[in-house]
Motif scaffolding. Structure first.
Motif, short mmCIF file in Angstrom:
data_model
loop_
_atom_site.label_atom_id
_atom_site.label_comp_id
_atom_site.label_asym_id
_atom_site.label_seq_id
_atom_site.Cartn_x
_atom_site.Cartn_y
_atom_site.Cartn_z
N ILE A 95 0.83 -1.20 0.00
CA ILE A 95 0.00 0.00 0.00
C ILE A 95 0.87 1.25 0.00
CG2 ILE A 95 -1.69 1.32 1.32
CD1 ILE A 95 -2.79 -1.35 2.34
N GLY A 96 1.98 1.23 0.74
CA GLY A 96 2.87 2.37 0.76
C GLY A 96 3.43 2.69 -0.62
N LEU A 97 3.78 1.65 -1.35
CA LEU A 97 4.28 1.87 -2.72
C LEU A 97 3.19 2.47 -3.59
CD1 LEU A 97 6.60 1.56 -4.73
CD2 LEU A 97 5.77 -0.76 -5.21
N LEU A 98 1.96 1.93 -3.48
CA LEU A 98 0.85 2.49 -4.25
C LEU A 98 0.60 3.94 -3.85
CD1 LEU A 98 -1.76 -0.44 -4.17
CD2 LEU A 98 -0.49 0.39 -6.15
N ALA A 99 0.69 4.22 -2.56
CA ALA A 99 0.48 5.59 -2.09
C ALA A 99 1.52 6.53 -2.67
CB ALA A 99 0.52 5.62 -0.56
#
Length: 243
Positions: A138-142
């Motif tokens: 999710i952090g990468l997507l964010a």
């Protein structure tokens, strides 16, 4: 003095902040959509949205925590995984439209499930390695999409039964706060593109965030809260696909 166009955008930012903060989000997707419709240059949009995100996420985190709707035990494994990846993603320019379209479709599917009350009953915390791994993704997507990641974390927590609806808002707000900071840190040169109207827009977002966080943390019942979160995900999906 600010012109009519700047004031109109401030009103739009206030509304976006109010709606998003009422469900524990900070509004980056809404701010980006407003700026896209206004024809603002891309280099200005991303840092502006993230700065507004930081302000509103701080308010929402504080209000939800005061209402007893924040769980450190649930939050920290996701944050440990997400922060370094949000930093990396923030330094990368996302290529192509296909990825944004895929994410938008996923958000629409999540909104339908949420609106139809298909969330799982809370059944306990996730295993820490699973939470760290999910947080990293999710952090990468964010970082790649220029958001705080709450639009990805909230449905995951609900559908896996890792949190009840309003507690999800508290955890998502803090998650958005740390990831927005990491995303900005990943590309500090972007701060040079902040607009001169930022103080006005920041004030509008803060006012909306204060009202929305108060409504979401104390006054809005769970069914309404769920429908608002579904609406947030629909708007985010539209922004990702069509912006």
């Amino acid at each position: 003095m600010f012109d009519a166009h700047s004031l109109l955008l401030a009103a739009a930012f206030l509304i976006a902040a109010l709606l998003y903060s009422s469900v524990g989000h900070a509004g980056a997707s809404g701010y980006l959509a407003v700026m896209a419709f206004a024809g603002m240059p891309a280099p200005m949009m991303r840092p502006t949205a993230l700065v507004l995100n930081l302000l509103v996420a701080t308010i929402a985190t504080f209000r939800f925590a005061r209402a007893g709707l924040f769980s450190w035990r649930l939050f920290w494994p996701f944050a440990v995984g997400s922060i370094p990846l949000a930093f990396i993603g923030g330094a990368i320019t996302l290529p192509g439209h296909w990825y944004r379209t895929l994410v938008g479709i996923i958000l629409w599917m999540a909104a339908v499930r949420l609106a139809l009350n298909w969330a799982m009953a809370p059944r306990g915390l996730p295993p820490k390695p699973v939470a760290v791994g999910c947080g990293a993704g999710i952090g990468l997507l964010a970082g790649l999409t220029g958001t705080g990641g709450g639009i990805f974390l909230s449905p995951l927590l609900l559908f896996m039964g890792w949190a009840e609806t309003r507690q999800t808002g508290g955890v998502a707000a803090a998650f958005i706060l740390v990831n927005s900071a990491a995303g900005l840190a990943g590309k500090p040169s972007s701060l040079g593109h902040l607009p001169t109207q930022l103080p006005l827009w920041a004030a509008a977002a803060v006012i909306g965030g204060l009202i929305g966080a108060e409504l979401g943390s104390r006054r809005i019942g769970t069914p309404t809260f769920r429908r608002l979160l579904a609406a947030v995900l629909v708007v985010a999906g539209i922004k990702l696909i069509f912006s």
